[in-house]
Design a protein around this motif. Structure first.
Motif, PDB file in Angstrom:
ATOM      1  N   MET A  66       0.824  -1.195   0.000  1.00  0.00           N
ATOM      2  CA  MET A  66       0.000   0.000   0.000  1.00  0.00           C
ATOM      3  C   MET A  66       0.863   1.252   0.000  1.00  0.00           C
ATOM      4  N   GLY A  67       1.998   1.188   0.668  1.00  0.00           N
ATOM      5  CA  GLY A  67       2.882   2.341   0.706  1.00  0.00           C
ATOM      6  C   GLY A  67       3.452   2.687  -0.655  1.00  0.00           C
ATOM      7  N   LEU A  68       3.702   1.646  -1.471  1.00  0.00           N
ATOM      8  CA  LEU A  68       4.244   1.870  -2.803  1.00  0.00           C
ATOM      9  C   LEU A  68       3.260   2.640  -3.681  1.00  0.00           C
ATOM     10  N   VAL A  69       1.974   2.319  -3.573  1.00  0.00           N
ATOM     11  CA  VAL A  69       0.946   3.009  -4.347  1.00  0.00           C
ATOM     12  C   VAL A  69       0.876   4.478  -3.939  1.00  0.00           C
ATOM     13  N   ILE A  70       0.983   4.739  -2.668  1.00  0.00           N
ATOM     14  CA  ILE A  70       0.925   6.119  -2.174  1.00  0.00           C
ATOM     15  C   ILE A  70       2.118   6.920  -2.692  1.00  0.00           C
ATOM     16  N   ILE A  71       3.295   6.323  -2.652  1.00  0.00           N
ATOM     17  CA  ILE A  71       4.494   7.022  -3.125  1.00  0.00           C
ATOM     18  C   ILE A  71       4.403   7.283  -4.629  1.00  0.00           C
ATOM     19  N   PHE A  72       3.994   6.261  -5.398  1.00  0.00           N
ATOM     20  CA  PHE A  72       3.847   6.444  -6.840  1.00  0.00           C
ATOM     21  C   PHE A  72       2.807   7.509  -7.149  1.00  0.00           C
ATOM     22  N   THR A 104       1.527   3.362 -11.047  1.00  0.00           N
ATOM     23  CA  THR A 104       0.453   3.484 -10.068  1.00  0.00           C
ATOM     24  C   THR A 104      -0.759   2.663 -10.477  1.00  0.00           C
ATOM     25  N   ILE A 105      -1.171   2.803 -11.713  1.00  0.00           N
ATOM     26  CA  ILE A 105      -2.352   2.077 -12.193  1.00  0.00           C
ATOM     27  C   ILE A 105      -2.114   0.569 -12.159  1.00  0.00           C
ATOM     28  N   MET A 106      -0.966   0.132 -12.625  1.00  0.00           N
ATOM     29  CA  MET A 106      -0.689  -1.304 -12.659  1.00  0.00           C
ATOM     30  C   MET A 106      -0.532  -1.886 -11.259  1.00  0.00           C
ATOM     31  N   THR A 107       0.034  -1.138 -10.325  1.00  0.00           N
ATOM     32  CA  THR A 107       0.163  -1.631  -8.959  1.00  0.00           C
ATOM     33  C   THR A 107      -1.203  -1.774  -8.306  1.00  0.00           C
ATOM     34  N   VAL A 108      -2.087  -0.826  -8.536  1.00  0.00           N
ATOM     35  CA  VAL A 108      -3.440  -0.923  -7.978  1.00  0.00           C
ATOM     36  C   VAL A 108      -4.183  -2.099  -8.604  1.00  0.00           C
ATOM     37  N   LEU A 109      -4.064  -2.281  -9.911  1.00  0.00           N
ATOM     38  CA  LEU A 109      -4.755  -3.383 -10.566  1.00  0.00           C
ATOM     39  C   LEU A 109      -4.203  -4.746 -10.157  1.00  0.00           C
ATOM     40  N   HIS A 110      -2.895  -4.829  -9.984  1.00  0.00           N
ATOM     41  CA  HIS A 110      -2.279  -6.116  -9.677  1.00  0.00           C
ATOM     42  C   HIS A 110      -2.430  -6.503  -8.208  1.00  0.00           C
ATOM     43  N   HIS A 111      -2.209  -5.552  -7.311  1.00  0.00           N
ATOM     44  CA  HIS A 111      -2.211  -5.853  -5.888  1.00  0.00           C
ATOM     45  C   HIS A 111      -3.504  -5.465  -5.191  1.00  0.00           C
ATOM     46  N   GLY A 112      -4.315  -4.652  -5.809  1.00  0.00           N
ATOM     47  CA  GLY A 112      -5.549  -4.223  -5.181  1.00  0.00           C
ATOM     48  C   GLY A 112      -5.326  -3.073  -4.223  1.00  0.00           C
ATOM     49  N   TYR A 113      -6.401  -2.393  -3.899  1.00  0.00           N
ATOM     50  CA  TYR A 113      -6.320  -1.283  -2.952  1.00  0.00           C
ATOM     51  C   TYR A 113      -7.541  -1.303  -2.086  1.00  0.00           C
ATOM     52  N   PRO A 114      -7.498  -1.507  -0.808  1.00  0.00           N
ATOM     53  CA  PRO A 114      -6.284  -1.794  -0.020  1.00  0.00           C
ATOM     54  C   PRO A 114      -5.733  -3.174  -0.341  1.00  0.00           C
ATOM     55  N   VAL A 115      -4.550  -3.428   0.160  1.00  0.00           N
ATOM     56  CA  VAL A 115      -3.835  -4.659  -0.168  1.00  0.00           C
ATOM     57  C   VAL A 115      -4.665  -5.870   0.254  1.00  0.00           C
ATOM     58  N   ALA A 116      -4.919  -6.776  -0.691  1.00  0.00           N
ATOM     59  CA  ALA A 116      -5.652  -8.005  -0.400  1.00  0.00           C
ATOM     60  C   ALA A 116      -4.654  -9.104  -0.061  1.00  0.00           C
ATOM     61  N   HIS A 117      -4.889  -9.783   1.025  1.00  0.00           N
ATOM     62  CA  HIS A 117      -3.950 -10.854   1.427  1.00  0.00           C
ATOM     63  C   HIS A 117      -4.469 -12.189   1.031  1.00  0.00           C
TER      64      HIS A 117
END
Length: 57
Positions: A1-7, A44-57
């Motif tokens: 989640m931190g990576l998405v915020i920074i990007f 940013t877009i690819m990280t949200v699409l791949h990992h979800g927001y918030p981070v899904a475990h």
């Protein structure tokens, strides 16, 4: 989640730089700002699409 915020922050700052360089007619700044916004915006877009927001475990 931190990576998405920074990007996202880097993308927003790059877009601000693009607007500012357009006002000042700075072509080199415009090119670098557009490149940065494109690359980090894509990350940013690819990280949200791949990992979800918030981070899904």
């Amino acid at each position: 989640m931190g990576l998405v915020i920074i990007f996202s922050l880097v993308t927003l700052l790059a877009l601000y730089g693009v607007i500012r360089s357009l006002r000042e007619k700075n072509i080199l700044g415009l090119l670098f700002g557009l490149g940065t916004a494109a690359v980090f915006g894509w990350f940013t877009i690819m990280t949200v699409l791949h990992h979800g927001y918030p981070v899904a475990h």
